[in-house]
Design a protein around this motif. Structure first.
Motif, short mmCIF file in Angstrom:
data_model
loop_
_atom_site.label_atom_id
_atom_site.label_comp_id
_atom_site.label_asym_id
_atom_site.label_seq_id
_atom_site.Cartn_x
_atom_site.Cartn_y
_atom_site.Cartn_z
N LEU A 182 -34.22 2.72 -35.12
CA LEU A 182 -35.61 3.01 -35.45
C LEU A 182 -36.60 2.57 -34.38
CD1 LEU A 182 -35.66 2.26 -39.26
CD2 LEU A 182 -36.07 4.46 -38.16
N CYS A 183 -36.51 1.31 -33.96
CA CYS A 183 -37.48 0.82 -32.98
C CYS A 183 -37.12 -0.59 -32.53
CB CYS A 183 -38.88 0.84 -33.55
SG CYS A 183 -39.15 -0.35 -34.87
N ASN A 184 -37.93 -1.12 -31.66
CA ASN A 184 -37.71 -2.48 -31.18
C ASN A 184 -38.31 -3.53 -32.09
OD1 ASN A 184 -36.36 -1.57 -28.92
ND2 ASN A 184 -38.22 -1.39 -27.72
N ASP A 185 -39.18 -3.14 -33.02
CA ASP A 185 -39.81 -4.07 -33.95
C ASP A 185 -38.94 -4.18 -35.19
OD1 ASP A 185 -41.35 -5.54 -35.67
OD2 ASP A 185 -43.09 -4.22 -35.60
N GLU A 186 -38.02 -5.13 -35.17
CA GLU A 186 -37.01 -5.24 -36.23
C GLU A 186 -37.63 -5.51 -37.60
OE1 GLU A 186 -33.11 -7.86 -37.42
OE2 GLU A 186 -33.63 -7.68 -35.30
N ALA A 187 -38.64 -6.34 -37.68
CA ALA A 187 -39.25 -6.66 -38.98
C ALA A 187 -39.86 -5.42 -39.62
CB ALA A 187 -40.29 -7.75 -38.81
N THR A 188 -40.59 -4.64 -38.84
CA THR A 188 -41.18 -3.41 -39.36
C THR A 188 -40.10 -2.40 -39.73
OG1 THR A 188 -43.17 -3.73 -38.05
CG2 THR A 188 -42.75 -1.49 -38.84
N ALA A 189 -39.10 -2.28 -38.87
CA ALA A 189 -38.00 -1.36 -39.15
C ALA A 189 -37.28 -1.72 -40.44
CB ALA A 189 -37.02 -1.34 -37.98
N ARG A 190 -37.01 -3.01 -40.64
CA ARG A 190 -36.33 -3.43 -41.87
C ARG A 190 -37.18 -3.14 -43.10
NH1 ARG A 190 -31.68 -6.18 -41.41
NH2 ARG A 190 -31.18 -7.02 -39.37
N ALA A 191 -38.46 -3.43 -43.05
CA ALA A 191 -39.34 -3.18 -44.19
C ALA A 191 -39.41 -1.68 -44.51
CB ALA A 191 -40.74 -3.73 -43.91
N TRP A 230 -32.65 10.04 -42.68
CA TRP A 230 -31.78 10.90 -43.47
C TRP A 230 -30.68 11.49 -42.59
CZ3 TRP A 230 -31.63 12.31 -48.65
CH2 TRP A 230 -30.81 13.39 -48.96
N ASN A 231 -31.08 11.96 -41.41
CA ASN A 231 -30.09 12.54 -40.49
C ASN A 231 -29.08 11.51 -40.02
OD1 ASN A 231 -30.99 15.23 -40.66
ND2 ASN A 231 -32.61 14.82 -39.20
N LEU A 232 -29.52 10.27 -39.79
CA LEU A 232 -28.57 9.21 -39.44
C LEU A 232 -27.58 8.99 -40.58
CD1 LEU A 232 -30.82 6.44 -37.80
CD2 LEU A 232 -29.26 8.02 -36.64
N LEU A 233 -28.09 9.04 -41.82
CA LEU A 233 -27.26 8.77 -42.99
C LEU A 233 -26.35 9.94 -43.38
CD1 LEU A 233 -29.84 6.85 -45.21
CD2 LEU A 233 -27.87 5.89 -44.00
N GLN A 234 -26.34 10.99 -42.59
CA GLN A 234 -25.37 12.06 -42.80
C GLN A 234 -23.97 11.58 -42.42
OE1 GLN A 234 -26.04 15.17 -44.27
NE2 GLN A 234 -27.87 13.97 -44.70
N ASN A 235 -23.92 10.52 -41.63
CA ASN A 235 -22.67 9.88 -41.25
C ASN A 235 -22.62 8.51 -41.91
OD1 ASN A 235 -21.76 11.90 -39.24
ND2 ASN A 235 -23.66 11.29 -38.24
N ASP A 236 -21.44 7.98 -42.08
CA ASP A 236 -21.29 6.65 -42.67
C ASP A 236 -21.70 5.62 -41.62
OD1 ASP A 236 -20.66 4.66 -44.42
OD2 ASP A 236 -18.50 4.82 -44.17
N VAL A 237 -22.86 5.00 -41.83
CA VAL A 237 -23.40 4.06 -40.84
C VAL A 237 -23.71 2.73 -41.50
CG1 VAL A 237 -24.37 5.84 -39.35
CG2 VAL A 237 -25.78 4.90 -41.17
N GLU A 238 -23.81 1.72 -40.69
CA GLU A 238 -24.16 0.38 -41.14
C GLU A 238 -25.68 0.21 -41.12
OE1 GLU A 238 -22.04 -1.98 -42.22
OE2 GLU A 238 -20.38 -0.57 -41.95
N TYR A 239 -26.15 -0.66 -41.96
CA TYR A 239 -27.58 -0.97 -42.07
C TYR A 239 -28.18 -1.30 -40.70
CZ TYR A 239 -31.79 -3.42 -43.71
OH TYR A 239 -33.09 -3.83 -43.92
N ASP A 240 -27.54 -2.20 -39.95
CA ASP A 240 -28.07 -2.62 -38.65
C ASP A 240 -28.13 -1.49 -37.65
OD1 ASP A 240 -28.63 -5.21 -39.46
OD2 ASP A 240 -26.69 -5.99 -38.81
N PHE A 241 -27.23 -0.51 -37.75
CA PHE A 241 -27.26 0.64 -36.85
C PHE A 241 -28.57 1.41 -37.06
CE2 PHE A 241 -26.64 5.17 -36.08
CZ PHE A 241 -26.25 5.15 -34.75
N VAL A 242 -28.96 1.60 -38.31
CA VAL A 242 -30.20 2.32 -38.59
C VAL A 242 -31.40 1.52 -38.07
CG1 VAL A 242 -31.69 3.27 -40.39
CG2 VAL A 242 -29.20 3.49 -40.59
N ILE A 243 -31.41 0.23 -38.34
CA ILE A 243 -32.51 -0.62 -37.87
C ILE A 243 -32.64 -0.53 -36.36
CG2 ILE A 243 -33.34 -3.00 -37.67
CD1 ILE A 243 -33.59 -1.72 -40.50
N ASN A 244 -31.54 -0.64 -35.65
CA ASN A 244 -31.57 -0.59 -34.19
C ASN A 244 -31.97 0.79 -33.67
OD1 ASN A 244 -30.83 -3.29 -33.92
ND2 ASN A 244 -28.66 -2.80 -33.95
#
Length: 84
Positions: A58-67, A42-56
């Motif tokens: 979150l963590c190093n486990d991209e599949a879990t982060a995406r889900a 939520w705090n990340l989304l206070q700014n206009d961000v791209e999907y991949d920025f949020v995924i990156n």
């Protein structure tokens, strides 16, 4: 993507919820419960961000982060809280 203006996080005891502020209360009277990861996103989304920025962010486990992020986005979209 970015959280719409007029929605804020509130903490009640051990719960974190997103609610409409006074200006948006007529627009939306629902709320979303979330955990600390949801609060982080939520705090990340206070700014206009791209999907991949949020995924990156979150963590190093991209599949879990995406889900997990997709699940969070579905809830926020369903409540009408996201500008895309």
């Amino acid at each position: 993507m970015k959280i719409k203006n007029g929605f804020v996080l509130r903490k009640f005891a051990d719960r974190i919820v997103a609610v409409a502020d006074d200006d948006m209360a007529d627009y939306c009277n629902s709320f979303i419960k979330m955990n600390s990861t949801g609060e982080f996103v939520w705090n990340l989304l206070q700014n206009d961000v791209e999907y991949d920025f949020v995924i990156n962010s979150l963590c190093n486990d991209e599949a879990t982060a995406r889900a997990d992020f997709d699940e969070f986005l579905a809830k926020v979209r369903k409540a009408g809280l996201l500008d895309e």
